[in-house]
Design a protein around this motif. Structure first.
Motif, PDB file in Angstrom:
ATOM      1  N   THR A  52       5.926  -3.483   3.898  1.00 26.21           N
ATOM      2  CA  THR A  52       4.623  -3.966   4.339  1.00 26.21           C
ATOM      3  C   THR A  52       4.328  -3.537   5.774  1.00 26.21           C
ATOM      4  O   THR A  52       5.216  -3.077   6.498  1.00 26.21           O
ATOM      5  CB  THR A  52       4.551  -5.491   4.233  1.00 26.21           C
ATOM      6  OG1 THR A  52       5.597  -6.053   5.048  1.00 26.21           O
ATOM      7  CG2 THR A  52       4.728  -5.944   2.796  1.00 26.21           C
ATOM      8  N   GLN A 101      -3.131  -1.947   5.192  1.00 21.92           N
ATOM      9  CA  GLN A 101      -2.813  -3.251   4.613  1.00 21.92           C
ATOM     10  C   GLN A 101      -3.125  -4.412   5.545  1.00 21.92           C
ATOM     11  O   GLN A 101      -3.559  -5.470   5.089  1.00 21.92           O
ATOM     12  CB  GLN A 101      -1.326  -3.286   4.216  1.00 21.92           C
ATOM     13  CG  GLN A 101      -0.955  -4.542   3.444  1.00 21.92           C
ATOM     14  CD  GLN A 101       0.524  -4.639   3.174  1.00 21.92           C
ATOM     15  OE1 GLN A 101       1.343  -4.444   4.054  1.00 21.92           O
ATOM     16  NE2 GLN A 101       0.876  -4.961   1.935  1.00 21.92           N
ATOM     17  N   VAL A 107      -3.440  -6.170  -1.245  1.00 23.27           N
ATOM     18  CA  VAL A 107      -3.104  -4.740  -1.288  1.00 23.27           C
ATOM     19  C   VAL A 107      -1.747  -4.578  -1.956  1.00 23.27           C
ATOM     20  O   VAL A 107      -0.735  -5.071  -1.471  1.00 23.27           O
ATOM     21  CB  VAL A 107      -3.078  -4.146   0.127  1.00 23.27           C
ATOM     22  CG1 VAL A 107      -2.609  -2.689   0.078  1.00 23.27           C
ATOM     23  CG2 VAL A 107      -4.451  -4.244   0.762  1.00 23.27           C
ATOM     24  N   VAL A 109       1.560  -2.428  -3.436  1.00 15.62           N
ATOM     25  CA  VAL A 109       2.384  -1.374  -2.835  1.00 15.62           C
ATOM     26  C   VAL A 109       3.314  -0.708  -3.823  1.00 15.62           C
ATOM     27  O   VAL A 109       4.095   0.170  -3.425  1.00 15.62           O
ATOM     28  CB  VAL A 109       3.220  -1.930  -1.660  1.00 15.62           C
ATOM     29  CG1 VAL A 109       2.331  -2.395  -0.525  1.00 15.62           C
ATOM     30  CG2 VAL A 109       4.155  -3.030  -2.134  1.00 15.62           C
TER      31      VAL A 109
END
Length: 128
Positions: A52, A101, A107, A109
């Motif tokens: 992240t 993000q 969002v 991934v």
């Protein structure tokens, strides 16, 4: 526009290690989630690992969990993939990818469709 450049891969013996890096330019790196994908000959591109924007969350494919580690250095605008205990089935072209993000809810991934920017790919071959 974000430019992603992967480091050179290489030929590694089974059981060996290799670290890939991906340098980003042209965007706000610290706001992006980063991912690694790979594509073996005759196969579809698959998710390998992701991190992240904060670096707090990391995600791995089951096939690499416990062997690969993703990390990021925001000061260097670089994401890394440390690959240990490599197997012949890890042979593939490895791609890094980026998606904004920070400040955006929901969002993903883990899917290649989640990502907006891609590197050119680097070949990793695991063979004796």
């Amino acid at each position: 526009q974000v430019l992603l450049v992967e480091s050179e891969g290489g030929l590694v013996q089974p059981g060996g290690s290799l670290r890939l890096s991906c340098a980003a330019s042209g965007g706000t790196f610290r706001s992006y989630a980063m991912g690694w994908f790979r594509q073996a000959p005759g196969k579809e591109r698959e998710f390998v690992a992701a991190i992240t924007w904060s670096g707090i969350g990391t995600y791995y494919a089951d096939s690499v969990k416990g062997r690969f580690t993703i990390s990021r250095d925001n000061a260097k605008n670089t994401v890394y993939l440390q690959m240990n205990s490599l197997k012949p089935e890890d042979t593939a072209v490895y791609y890094c990818a980026a998606v904004p993000q920070r400040g955006r809810a929901g969002v993903g991934v883990k899917s290649q469709d989640d990502y907006d920017y891609w590197g050119q790919g680097t070949q990793v071959t695991v063979s004796s």
